[in-house]
Design an enzyme around this catalytic site. Structure first.
Site, short mmCIF file in Angstrom:
data_model
loop_
_atom_site.label_atom_id
_atom_site.label_comp_id
_atom_site.label_asym_id
_atom_site.label_seq_id
_atom_site.Cartn_x
_atom_site.Cartn_y
_atom_site.Cartn_z
N ARG A 92 0.83 -1.22 0.00
CA ARG A 92 0.00 0.00 0.00
C ARG A 92 0.86 1.26 0.00
O ARG A 92 0.59 2.19 -0.76
CB ARG A 92 -0.96 0.01 1.19
N ASN A 135 -6.23 -2.59 1.85
CA ASN A 135 -6.22 -4.04 1.98
C ASN A 135 -7.65 -4.54 2.07
O ASN A 135 -8.51 -3.87 2.67
CB ASN A 135 -5.48 -4.48 3.24
#
Length: 91
Positions: A20, A38
């Protein structure tokens, strides 16, 4: 050059490896707007919009990801533009 929006789902070992944060860095460098997060099933979800070439560059990058990721596949689909997006963030 056009402007568009893409939704990407990234499969593989992509959580707990800095995916990320690295995606956020790439997207900001490409001047894209959107977010990355996520999912509970282990995938990473990305919504990005901006210049078509920059979007394709991000998609190409997602297929490799950061050093410790093991991407098995990326599914990308065009989506409607969202005028509320500003910047790029981790959710």
């Amino acid at each position: 050059m056009g402007i568009s929006s893409k939704h990407l789902l990234v499969y593989g070992e992509v959580q707990g490896v800095g995916y990320r944060a690295a995606t956020e860095q790439q997207a900001k460098a490409l001047q894209l707007q959107g977010w990355v997060r996520n999912l509970p099933d282990g995938r990473v979800e990305i919504l990005a919009q901006g210049e078509d070439t920059a979007l394709q560059n991000l998609q190409n990058w997602t297929e490799q990801g950061p050093e410790h990721a093991a991407v098995s596949k990326v599914i990308a689909q065009p989506v409607a533009m969202n005028s509320n997006l500003t910047g790029f963030e981790i959710r």
